[in-house]
Structures are given as structure tokens and as C-alpha cells.
Design an enzyme around this catalytic site. Structure first.
Site, PDB file in Angstrom:
ATOM      1  N   LYS A 191      -2.225  -3.116  21.772  1.00  0.00           N
ATOM      2  CA  LYS A 191      -2.813  -1.834  21.354  1.00  0.00           C
ATOM      3  C   LYS A 191      -1.817  -1.133  20.434  1.00  0.00           C
ATOM      4  O   LYS A 191      -0.649  -0.974  20.781  1.00  0.00           O
ATOM      5  CB  LYS A 191      -3.120  -0.975  22.591  1.00  0.00           C
ATOM      6  CG  LYS A 191      -3.838   0.320  22.248  1.00  0.00           C
ATOM      7  CD  LYS A 191      -4.284   1.094  23.497  1.00  0.00           C
ATOM      8  CE  LYS A 191      -5.026   2.354  23.058  1.00  0.00           C
ATOM      9  NZ  LYS A 191      -5.550   3.140  24.189  1.00  0.00           N
ATOM     10  N   GLU A 200      22.654 -11.177  19.173  1.00  0.00           N
ATOM     11  CA  GLU A 200      23.781 -10.238  19.291  1.00  0.00           C
ATOM     12  C   GLU A 200      24.288 -10.160  20.721  1.00  0.00           C
ATOM     13  O   GLU A 200      25.417  -9.784  20.977  1.00  0.00           O
ATOM     14  CB  GLU A 200      23.362  -8.847  18.814  1.00  0.00           C
ATOM     15  CG  GLU A 200      23.421  -8.684  17.305  1.00  0.00           C
ATOM     16  CD  GLU A 200      23.215  -7.235  16.895  1.00  0.00           C
ATOM     17  OE1 GLU A 200      24.166  -6.443  17.037  1.00  0.00           O
ATOM     18  OE2 GLU A 200      22.112  -6.904  16.436  1.00  0.00           O
ATOM     19  N   THR A 229      -8.727   0.604  27.492  1.00  0.00           N
ATOM     20  CA  THR A 229      -7.919  -0.032  26.444  1.00  0.00           C
ATOM     21  C   THR A 229      -6.416   0.090  26.693  1.00  0.00           C
ATOM     22  O   THR A 229      -5.639  -0.699  26.151  1.00  0.00           O
ATOM     23  CB  THR A 229      -8.257   0.576  25.063  1.00  0.00           C
ATOM     24  OG1 THR A 229      -7.980   1.976  25.097  1.00  0.00           O
ATOM     25  CG2 THR A 229      -9.704   0.334  24.689  1.00  0.00           C
TER      26      THR A 229
HETATM   27  N1  ASP Z   1      -7.265   5.772  29.327  1.00  0.00           N
HETATM   28  C1  ASP Z   1      -8.368   4.937  28.961  1.00  0.00           C
HETATM   29  C2  ASP Z   1      -8.250   3.651  29.727  1.00  0.00           C
HETATM   30  O1  ASP Z   1      -7.420   2.844  29.409  1.00  0.00           O
HETATM   31  C3  ASP Z   1      -8.382   4.694  27.502  1.00  0.00           C
HETATM   32  C4  ASP Z   1      -9.444   3.758  26.994  1.00  0.00           C
HETATM   33  O2  ASP Z   1     -10.140   3.079  27.722  1.00  0.00           O
HETATM   34  O3  ASP Z   1      -9.598   3.694  25.757  1.00  0.00           O
HETATM   35  O4  ASP Z   1      -8.977   3.467  30.660  1.00  0.00           O
END
Ligand code: ASP
Length: 357
Positions: free
Chosen positions: A193, A314, A120
Site C-alpha cells: 500500500k 554496511e 486495505t
Molecule cells: N482502515 C481501513 C481498513 O484497513 C482502510 C481500508 O479498508 O481502506 O480496514
């Protein structure tokens, strides 16, 4: 003689059994979905089900598929392992391998959709990259999980089930790359995220949800913003690397020499994660102007989670030869700039890309 007979019988049984399992695996009434696994927490494991510490990218794709009851009722599912890394270690090399494989598979008549399992941490970047370079309108869905496969209430299997349900649906065509997590469908352009540990981490603050999915049943709310897929002008055909683009995060009294260091290290582009509307202190702006005069493309993005970075607000972009990121956060600005710099373009053209992608 007897031995030969027994041997022939065994061969016959094996042939019949494989024909039966093949016809089960290849139900011609179901769409064909290929799952490309890259690693991440969804493939992570820990020693116990309740600990925070774990290692990403441990479990292979076949084990992940086997952990999802009912997945083969949705589609004929096959899996391929592209990499097995935590997405903090996602690389341009893996991106190119992944994107080429996606393009290859989607050009085939016997592939209806693709699911990519991914960590993620950098999922939004991979999704956005693929959104720009995949040459097909067929569904491409990325998914992952916040809890490793060994955790109590691991959410990976349901996320994978939902992702396959969407990739198997021809009505998901023409949405570009979708990110499916925690019962929500996001566009690659809009998603980011937002929480380090919660399962409700992905949000689309500027455009809202693209749709929702509950146990595979899904509904689309809106078409994603921006240009993608077959309409995108970017291509990775023959590309073996991407130009270096650095992100520099700013704050009170930020040192301007970070920009000089980037320039010295050979960056072709710099994205400033500025304060507010892409602002930065005078010293940093001066260093950016100098970098821009030496041919480095400088994009002003922001460290603020939502909102536009407006041209000539700005900071005078015309005078400083800088680009405003419009609505792309720093990490997606970096992806777009890496692709944009694959060919010579004027600053005006690059600014247009930020308005349209
Ligand atoms: N560190 C992990 C990744 O990005 C975190 C996840 O998958 O939630 O592989």
C-alpha cells in the site's frame, strides 16, 4: 379440510420456488466462488456520501454481493462472514480462522476459487500470510476499497466484481494469492500500500504488475516471484498462535532501548525498519547484537519503499548475527519471521527463507 388443501398448495409453491431459485443460484455451467468477508472500508459506511470520516466493517457480505450487478453471471457466488473489522484490527486469531477456512473450502471439488474482502491497511500482510500457508493452487484473490460503500463513486463493487471474475478463472491457478484493486492484479509477494487515501494505492514496486482487469476481462503479465501455495513449506495445521515479532522503526538518533524493551516483553523476533540498506545507529545495532545473542532473531529490513536489504553491506550480519530481509518490507518480513519461528531453525536457514519467499 380446506385449510389442509391450502396448506399443501402453499408448501408446493414454496418447493417449486426454491427449486427455481436454487437452479438459478447453482448454474452448473459456472464456476463456484466463495467470498469470505473480513471487513474493511469495502464494508464501511458513513452518514453522507462525501465525508472523509466513516466506520469500517459495517456492511454484511450478503449486502455487498447484492450491490454488484452481474456478479452472478460470473460464478455461483456464496458468501461467508469471517469477521467484520477494520484491518487495523486484523489479528492472528482471525488469520488462522481465515486460512483454515480457505484450506477447507479449496479441498472441496465444488469450490473453484475464493475471494477475500479485506481492509486495505493490512491487506498486503494477510495476502502474504495466506500465500505462504494456503495448500492449494486454486485461485485466491483478496480485494477491498479505499472508499466506503456509502461514498460517492465507491469503488468496492467493481473491485469485488473483478476479484470474482479472476477467482472464477482456472487460468488464475498457480499464481498464489492475488490482490485485485483498481483494475490491477498484484502478487501477494510484490504488492504494498503506497497512498493513505487514493484509490490507486496498491503498487508492486519491485516486480511490477501481475496483470490487469477491466470489467472482469483480465490478462496476466507475469508469474509471481518466490515460493508459495503447494510449494511453501509453511503449514498452520494445529497452530493456535504465532510467535511475537516486533517491528522497530528507526531514524536519526533512534533510542536503542526500544530493542531492549522488545526483548524484555518476550519477543521471539525483531524486525528493524532501518534507514537505507537496513542500516541503524551504533547503539541500536549493539542492542540488536545483544538480543541476537540471547536467541531473538533480528531481521534488518528498511523504511525505504523499494530496493533490497543486502547481507553484509554496511552492517556485518555475520558478526552481528542478523538476517538481511532481501526484498521484503518490514511488515512482510514480520509475517515470514512469525511463520519461520514456528520451528527451531538456524540463522542460515532463516536467511535462506528470506532469499526464497
Ligand atoms: N482502515 C481501513 C481498513 O484497513 C482502510 C481500508 O479498508 O481502506 O480496514
Amino acid at each position: 379440510m380446506l385449510r389442509n388443501k391450502i396448506f399443501r398448495k402453499i408448501i408446493m409453491i414454496v418447493v417449486i420456488l426454491s427449486a427455481i431459485s436454487y437452479s438459478k443460484a447453482q448454474n452448473k455451467d459456472l464456476p463456484n466462488v466463495v467470498i469470505l468477508a473480513t471487513g474493511g472500508t469495502i464494508a464501511g459506511s458513513a452518514a453522507t456520501g462525501t465525508q472523509a470520516g466513516y466506520t469500517s466493517g459495517q456492511v454484511g457480505i450478503e449486502t455487498m454481493i447484492a450491490a454488484v450487478p452481474g456478479i452472478t453471471d460470473l460464478a455461483n457466488v456464496t458468501g461467508e462472514q469471517i469477521s467484520n473489522v477494520g484491518s487495523q484490527d486484523m489479528s492472528v486469531e482471525i488469520w488462522l480462522k481465515l486460512a483454515n477456512r480457505v484450506n477447507e473450502l479449496l479441498s472441496r471439488d465444488d469450490v473453484d476459487g475464493i475471494v477475500i474482502t479485506h481492509g486495505t491497511d493490512t491487506q498486503e500482510e494477510t495476502a502474504f500470510f495466506l500465500n505462504l500457508v494456503v495448500k492449494s493452487n486454486k485461485p485466491v484473490v483478496t480485494t477491498g476499497s479505499m472508499r466506503p460503500s456509502t461514498a460517492v463513486s465507491a469503488e468496492g463493487p467493481l473491485n469485488l466484481y473483478n476479484a470474482v471474475a479472476i477467482a472464477a478463472d482456472s487460468k488464475a491457478s498457480g499464481y498464489g494469492v492475488l490482490v485485485v484493486m483498481n483494475d490491477q492484479i498484484h502478487s501477494a509477494h510484490g504488492v504494498t500500500k503506497t497512498n493513505t487515501t487514493s484509490v490507486q494505492t496498491f503498487m508492486s514496486p519491485m516486480h511490477g504488475l501481475t496483470g490487469a482487469v477491466i470489467y472482469g476481462k483480465h490478462e496476466f503479465y507475469s508469474k509471481p516471484h518466490g515460493i508459495f501455495g503447494l510449494e511453501s513449506e509453511f503449514s498452520i495445521e494445529g497452530v493456535t498462535s504465532l510467535p511475537r515479532v516486533d517491528i522497530i522503526y528507526t531514524g536519526v538518533d533512534s533510542p536503542a532501548d526500544l530493542v531492549d524493551m522488545s526483548l524484555k516483553a518476550g519477543a521471539k523476533g525483531i524486525v528493524i525498519a532501518g534507514v537505507g540498506n537496513g542500516n541503524m545507529n551504533a547503539a541500536t545495532l549493539n542492542a540488536c547484537k545483544n538480543a541476537a545473542e540471547q536467541g531473538v532473531v533480528v531481521v534488518r529490513s528498511t523504511r525505504v519503499p523499494t530496493g533490497y536489504v543486502l547481507r553484509n553491506a554496511e552492517i556485518n550480519d555475520d558478526e552481528n548475527k542478523t538476517i538481511a530481509s532481501d526484498e521484503l518490507n518490514a511488515q512482510k518480513s514480520r509475517v515470514l519471521l512469525m511463520l519461520a519461528l514456528l520451528k527451531d531453525r538456524s540463522l542460515e536457514d532463516i536467511q535462506k527463507l528470506f532469499y526464497t519467499y
